[in-house]
Each structure stands twice: as structure tokens, then as C-alpha cells.
Design an enzyme around this catalytic site. Structure first.
Site, PDB file in Angstrom:
ATOM      1  N   ASP A 102       0.722  -1.087   0.001  1.00 41.21           N
ATOM      2  CA  ASP A 102       0.082   0.151   0.031  1.00 41.21           C
ATOM      3  C   ASP A 102       0.769   1.312   0.171  1.00 41.21           C
ATOM      4  OD1 ASP A 102      -2.663   1.433   0.613  1.00 41.21           O
ATOM      5  OD2 ASP A 102      -1.639   1.989   2.206  1.00 41.21           O
TER       6      ASP A 102
ATOM      7  N   VAL B  22      -7.703   7.476  -5.598  1.00 34.92           N
ATOM      8  CA  VAL B  22      -6.497   8.342  -5.271  1.00 34.92           C
ATOM      9  C   VAL B  22      -6.993   9.770  -4.756  1.00 34.92           C
ATOM     10  CG1 VAL B  22      -4.435   9.868  -6.535  1.00 34.92           C
ATOM     11  CG2 VAL B  22      -4.865   7.126  -7.011  1.00 34.92           C
TER      12      VAL B  22
ATOM     13  N   CYS C  55      -8.081  12.862   3.000  1.00 36.46           N
ATOM     14  CA  CYS C  55      -6.971  13.126   2.099  1.00 36.46           C
ATOM     15  C   CYS C  55      -7.107  14.618   1.658  1.00 36.46           C
ATOM     16  CB  CYS C  55      -7.277  12.204   0.965  1.00 36.46           C
ATOM     17  SG  CYS C  55      -7.535  10.493   1.225  1.00 36.46           S
TER      18      CYS C  55
ATOM     19  N   ASP D 129     -11.427   2.250  -2.511  1.00 37.76           N
ATOM     20  CA  ASP D 129     -11.019   2.570  -1.193  1.00 37.76           C
ATOM     21  C   ASP D 129     -11.174   4.208  -1.263  1.00 37.76           C
ATOM     22  OD1 ASP D 129      -9.068   3.340   1.279  1.00 37.76           O
ATOM     23  OD2 ASP D 129      -7.411   2.954   0.296  1.00 37.76           O
ATOM     24  N   GLY D 130     -11.803   4.625  -0.254  1.00 40.04           N
ATOM     25  CA  GLY D 130     -11.873   6.026   0.147  1.00 40.04           C
ATOM     26  C   GLY D 130     -13.258   6.802  -0.096  1.00 40.04           C
TER      27      GLY D 130
ATOM     28  N   GLY E  32     -12.343   3.903   5.888  1.00 43.13           N
ATOM     29  CA  GLY E  32     -11.722   4.624   6.843  1.00 43.13           C
ATOM     30  C   GLY E  32     -12.382   5.422   8.089  1.00 43.13           C
TER      31      GLY E  32
ATOM     32  N   MET F 288      -2.755   9.019   6.682  1.00 44.89           N
ATOM     33  CA  MET F 288      -1.253   8.422   6.924  1.00 44.89           C
ATOM     34  C   MET F 288      -0.500   9.312   6.267  1.00 44.89           C
ATOM     35  SD  MET F 288      -2.721   6.425   9.045  1.00 44.89           S
ATOM     36  CE  MET F 288      -0.947   6.375   9.472  1.00 44.89           C
ATOM     37  N   ALA F 289      -0.883  10.242   5.501  1.00 46.46           N
ATOM     38  CA  ALA F 289       0.206  11.251   5.188  1.00 46.46           C
ATOM     39  C   ALA F 289       0.111  12.682   5.732  1.00 46.46           C
ATOM     40  CB  ALA F 289       0.317  11.324   3.525  1.00 46.46           C
TER      41      ALA F 289
ATOM     42  N   GLU G  95     -32.679  17.628  -3.321  1.00 51.87           N
ATOM     43  CA  GLU G  95     -33.897  16.723  -3.025  1.00 51.87           C
ATOM     44  C   GLU G  95     -33.543  15.361  -2.320  1.00 51.87           C
ATOM     45  OE1 GLU G  95     -37.345  15.987  -6.218  1.00 51.87           O
ATOM     46  OE2 GLU G  95     -35.573  14.700  -6.443  1.00 51.87           O
TER      47      GLU G  95
HETATM   48  P1  XMP Z   1     -12.180   7.179   4.209  1.00 49.69           P
HETATM   49  O1  XMP Z   1     -12.881   8.481   3.202  1.00 49.69           O
HETATM   50  O2  XMP Z   1     -12.887   5.907   4.306  1.00 49.69           O
HETATM   51  O3  XMP Z   1     -10.912   6.999   3.269  1.00 49.69           O
HETATM   52  O4  XMP Z   1     -11.748   7.751   5.333  1.00 49.69           O
HETATM   53  C1  XMP Z   1      -9.738   6.087   3.857  1.00 49.69           C
HETATM   54  C2  XMP Z   1      -8.618   5.997   2.781  1.00 49.69           C
HETATM   55  O5  XMP Z   1      -7.928   7.207   2.436  1.00 49.69           O
HETATM   56  C3  XMP Z   1      -6.727   6.788   2.230  1.00 49.69           C
HETATM   57  N1  XMP Z   1      -5.732   7.872   2.944  1.00 49.69           N
HETATM   58  C4  XMP Z   1      -5.174   8.844   2.493  1.00 49.69           C
HETATM   59  N2  XMP Z   1      -5.249   9.597   1.340  1.00 49.69           N
HETATM   60  N3  XMP Z   1      -3.733  11.191   2.336  1.00 49.69           N
HETATM   61  C5  XMP Z   1      -4.509  10.634   1.286  1.00 49.69           C
HETATM   62  O6  XMP Z   1      -4.583  11.205   0.004  1.00 49.69           O
HETATM   63  C6  XMP Z   1      -3.533  10.712   3.614  1.00 49.69           C
HETATM   64  O7  XMP Z   1      -2.834  10.974   4.262  1.00 49.69           O
HETATM   65  C7  XMP Z   1      -4.445   9.140   3.797  1.00 49.69           C
HETATM   66  N4  XMP Z   1      -4.381   8.265   4.791  1.00 49.69           N
HETATM   67  C8  XMP Z   1      -5.307   7.378   4.288  1.00 49.69           C
HETATM   68  C9  XMP Z   1      -6.507   5.461   2.300  1.00 49.69           C
HETATM   69  O8  XMP Z   1      -6.636   5.036   1.062  1.00 49.69           O
HETATM   70  C10 XMP Z   1      -7.686   4.999   3.291  1.00 49.69           C
HETATM   71  O9  XMP Z   1      -8.076   3.809   3.010  1.00 49.69           O
END
Ligand code: XMP
Length: 481
Positions: free
Chosen positions: A249, A300, A306, A339-340, A362, A389-390, A472
Site C-alpha cells: 500500500d 487516489v 485526504c 478505497d476512500g 476509513g 497516514m500522510a 432533493e
Molecule cells: P475514508 O474516506 O474511508 O478514506 O476515510 C480512507 C482511505 O483514505 C486513504 N488515506 C489517505 N489519502 N492522504 C491521502 O491522500 C492521507 O494522508 C491518507 N490516509 C489515508 C487510504 O486509502 C484510506 O484507506
């Protein structure tokens, strides 16, 4: 320069058009799916490999509910492997290599070990692994002398009930009942400890009929690795600890580094189930597929925490990314993990309908009881912390853990964070959150006229939304209670 003319879409840009449904009850729909080529799940939900989301407790709850958790990699490799072990030991009919202590271990040491490992008892063995007694949390709870050896407070060998290795579930259940005991050590022909059966594990088997389990009846768990040179050692330790899948990852998963790491893991660790990401394009999927992965993680910049799209100006709106990646993955028979950016069960339905086999959550799970970290009170509300995480905090935490005090002098202004730190409302047990989400998914399948996820993907028709349509769609013109 090239500009794509078609706009990229995300969850709020579309709705699924309702279709005639053969489904009489929401219970009649099948939510099962694949996490990766060879791992099936009863529910298509994966907890994210973030340090505020998935460690052993979350992974155990996810697997019990029929999903899976990915243990994050932002902790030393040995500790991450220990989290994997914890999940693998949490629930199986037989604990194959039970933790033991010698009779001379102190009560204080035993108490701490039981607490750290989250277990209720330990078999006390001699130098040849022959049981000499059993010690449970009750034996040490109020033992006044912490420096006493455990041999003085344990149930001794004469009163210990054991069974031969190879005993059936039914026979074990009968013995546990007959002696009103909770733990049954198993012995090999030489009388050495060969396993342990606990009453609690037998009860749990019945409580979670749809749990994600491996061939030995242990809960499934995945674990994340990075791409740096020393990550290979981490990968080996995770596999040795019993991880069912590795997830390579990194934020920009469509990179030479990732492809090289995937190839290396394949070469050195054989047929371990391997997931990689994150990517947002069809070419990203193809390149990872050719490198040998069993699933691809897509997304992404859509995540709640993020800021990649703002900082780097890069990304693809998530619904379009899922659709394009799923299309490319079909040719390789590869499942896609979206993911995300998932905020509601409706988003889950849309992600799956667009072609994802599962979704990774997340922040939606960061507020649950099972996520790492304590609850705090903010403005009178119980909340938990979540962070990218970043983010700066996560980056600083990592550096401090890896390089210790030296990093205090580091020039933190040079770090360019691609994530933020935030709080989310406390949501209670993850099982309850998942129940709501899966309930919504069942309903979504029914609205699409589908009995399962594959049928929904074949039938799904999306309609684009305008901002008025979006307004709506939520509660409007009423005062919330
Ligand atoms: P959700 O929306 O479910 O997203 O909270 C979780 C996913 O976000 C990603 N992730 C990051 N993406 N900067 C990013 O651009 C970050 O610091 C970061 N930390 C997590 C990751 O894919 C996670 O599963």
C-alpha cells in the site's frame, strides 16, 4: 497535453435507477463477494490500513462480521506481526501453539502477559512442554503476592483435565461441560502440550456463522506493507504470523516501486494472496495485474482525510475511477477494492454497482469502539481521532518511532502533508455500524432488482444528478429533531 472531455463522477453525482425487483425480502439477497482472487467474504466491507482504524481488535470484529481488516504498517514489523497473531488466535476451534509459562514465572508477569495478549488463561508447562497446571485471570486477579511463582496459585496437574490431540468438537464440548471448565489442553502421545480448546471459542463459532475464516477455522486478516527495501522482512514476518493476505500500500500505487515490490513478494513468498494499490486508472490495474496481484485497491484522493488532490492536483473522482478500473480488471478476473470517500451505505451500493468487489472504509469505522485509541470529549460529544497516514501528525509519529529523539531537531516545515487530522463521532460497536451499512446494501440490491452483487453489476443503470437533484435526495424543508 490531453484533456479528457467526459467529466469524472463521484458518488454524489449519480443515483442508481430503480428496477423491477424479484426480491421479496431484504434477507433474500446475497452480499458475499471476493476480497481477492482466493479469499471470499460474506460482506463486501474491508477496514482500512490506517493507524486510527485497523489493529487486531478491529480486524477481529471485521472478520467475525464476515468482512476483513487490513492491519496498518505504521508500527514496528514485530508489533504488526503480533497484531496478526492476535487475530489468528482470537477464534479458532483449536489454538495450535498456545502461549505457555513456566511454573516459576511470577504472578505479576503472568498478569501482565494475560492482559497484553488479551487471553484469559495460560497453560503452565515444564521444560519439555508437559503441562504442570493451568492459570486463568481469576487465579491472578486478586493474588496478594505479585512476586509469588504461578505454581502456587495455578490449578495443579492433578486437577487438570486434558484431552488427546485430535479430539472432535463434540467430544471437546462434552468434556468442557462434564467438568464445568473453560479450557482444555490437548496432549500429544508423549504427553506434551499440542493445543488448547477454549469454551469461549466454541461459543463464538456459533455466534458468528458468517465469519471470514481460513481453512483451519481461524479468523482471516490482511496486513499492509510498504515498498522500501526493508519491507520485505516485514512481509516475511507477517506471512509467518499467519496473515491471509499482504496489501502493498502506497499513496501512488501505479509506480515502479510498487510493481517491483509485488514482483519481489511473488518471487520470494510464493503464492501468498497479494493486493496492491492505490491506483485510479485502467493502466494502473493492468500493470499491477501483470506484476502478479490478486486484487487492486482503487482510490487516489477521495478519502475523508485526504488532501492529495489539493496538494498534488492529482486524482480521479472515485466513481469514474472504480468503473474504469473494474472494467480493466475484468479481463484479469481481478477483484477491485474501492478505497476512500465512502460516507453512507448508499455510497457502498454505488461503488459496488460501478464494479468494485468490496469497499474499504476509513473514517466511517474510525469512530467505533474497536478502532485504536481512546474516545475524547469535544464540545460535550464523545469523539475519536482519525488522521490521514500522510498527515503531519502521522508522519511525525512515524519518524519519532523509527529514529527516536534525533527527530526532535528535524525541520518539520519541509514535510508536505497529504492528509489531515480530525475527529469523528463515537459510533459504538463496529458490528452495529456494519449491520446498518449491510442493511442499506441489501436494500440497494433490491432496488436494483438484483439478488447478489454480480447481478447488480450486470443490471446497474446510473443517472447523473444536478445540484437540485442532490438537494432533493436528503431530508429537506423540515427541521431535524
Ligand atoms: P475514508 O474516506 O474511508 O478514506 O476515510 C480512507 C482511505 O483514505 C486513504 N488515506 C489517505 N489519502 N492522504 C491521502 O491522500 C492521507 O494522508 C491518507 N490516509 C489515508 C487510504 O486509502 C484510506 O484507506
Amino acid at each position: 497535453m490531453r484533456i479528457r472531455q467526459e467529466p469524472g463522477l463521484t458518488f454524489d453525482d449519480v443515483l442508481l435507477v430503480p428496477q423491477r425487483s424479484p426480491v421479496a425480502s431484504r434477507q433474500d439477497v446475497d452480499t458475499s463477494t471476493r476480497f481477492s482472487r482466493h479469499i471470499t467474504l460474506h460482506i463486501p466491507i474491508v477496514s482500512s490500513n490506517m493507524d486510527t482504524v485497523t489493529e487486531a481488535r478491529m480486524a477481529i470484529a471485521m472478520a467475525r462480521a464476515g468482512g476483513i481488516g487490513v492491519i496498518h504498517r505504521f508500527l514496528p514489523a514485530a508489533r504488526q506481526a503480533a497484531e496478526v497473531t492476535r487475530v489468528k488466535r482470537a477464534e479458532s476451534f483449536i489454538v495450535e501453539d498456545p502461549f505457555t509459562l513456566p511454573p516459576e514465572a511470577t504472578v505479576a508477569f503472568a498478569r501482565a502477559e494475560l492482559a497484553n495478549r488479551g487471553i484469559g488463561g495460560v497453560v503452565i508447562v515444564d521444560g519439555e512442554r508437559r503441562p504442570v497446571g493451568i492459570l486463568t485471570t481469576r487465579d491472578v486477579l486478586f493474588a496478594p503476592e505479585a512476586t509469588q511463582p504461578v505454581s502456587l496459585v495455578m490449578t495443579p496437574r492433578e486437577r487438570l483435565v486434558t484431552a488427546p490431540q485430535g479430539i472432535s468438537l463434540e467430544q471437546a464440548r462434552a468434556l468442557l461441560h462434564q467438568h464445568r471448565i473453560e479450557k482444555l489442553p490437548l496432549l500429544d502421545v508423549q504427553g506434551r502440550l499440542a493445543g488448547l480448546i477454549t469454551a469461549q471459542d466454541i461459543v463464538k463459532l456459533a455466534q458468528h456463522p458468517h465469519a471470514s475464516k481460513d481453512a483451519k477455522g481461524r479468523l482471516r486478516v490482511a496486513a499492509a506493507v510498504g515498498v522500501r527495501a526493508d519491507e520485505m522482512e516485514r512481509a516475511q514476518m507477517l506471512v509467518a504470523a499467519g496473515a491471509d493476505a499482504l496489501v502493498v500500500d502506497i499513496a501512488h500505487g501505479h509506480s515502479d516501486h510498487t510493481i517491483e515490490m509485488v514482483r519481489r513478494i511473488r518471487r520470494e513468498l510464493g503464492d501468498i494472496e497479494l493486493v496492491a494499490g492505490n491506483v485510479a486508472t485502467a493502466q494502473g490495474v493492468r500493470d499491477l495485474a501483470e506484476a502478479g496481484v490478486d486484487a487492486v485497491k482503487v482510490g487516489v484522493g477521495p478519502g475523508s482525510i485526504c488532501i492529495t488532490r489539493i496538494v498534488a492536483g492529482s486524482g480521479v473522482p472515485q466513481l469514474t475511477a472504480i468503473a474504469e478500473c473494474a472494467e480493466a480488471a475484468r479481463q484479469f478476473d481481478l477483484p477491485i477494492i474501492a478505497d476512500g470517500g465512502i460516507r453512507t451505505s448508499g455510497d457502498i451500493v454505488k461503488a459496488l454497482a460501478a464494479g468494485a468487489a468490496s469497499v474499504m472504509l476509513g473514517s466511517l469505522l474510525a469512530g467505533t469502539e474497536e478502532s485504536p485509541g481512546a474516545t475524547v470529549i469535544r464540545e460535550g460529544q464523545k469523539v475519536k481521532v482519525t488522521r490521514g497516514m500522510a498527515s503531519l501528525g502521522a508522519t511525525m509519529g512515524r519518524e519519532l518511532a523509527e529514529r527516536g529523539e534525533d527527530t526532535f531537531d528535524q525541520d518539520w516545515e519541509k514535510v508536505v502533508p497529504e492528509g489531515v487530522e480530525a475527529v469523528v463521532p463515537y459510533r459504538g460497536a463496529v458490528a452495529e455500524v456494519l449491520e446498518q451499512l449491510v442493511g442499506g446494501l441489501r436494500s440497494g440490491l433490491s432496488y436494483c432488482g438484483a439478488r447478489n452483487i454480480a447481478e447488480m453489476q450486470a443490471r446497474a443503470e446510473f443517472i447523473q444528478m444536478t445540484p437540485a437533484g442532490m438537494r432533493e435526495s436528503g431530508p429537506h424543508d423540515v427541521k431535524p429533531l
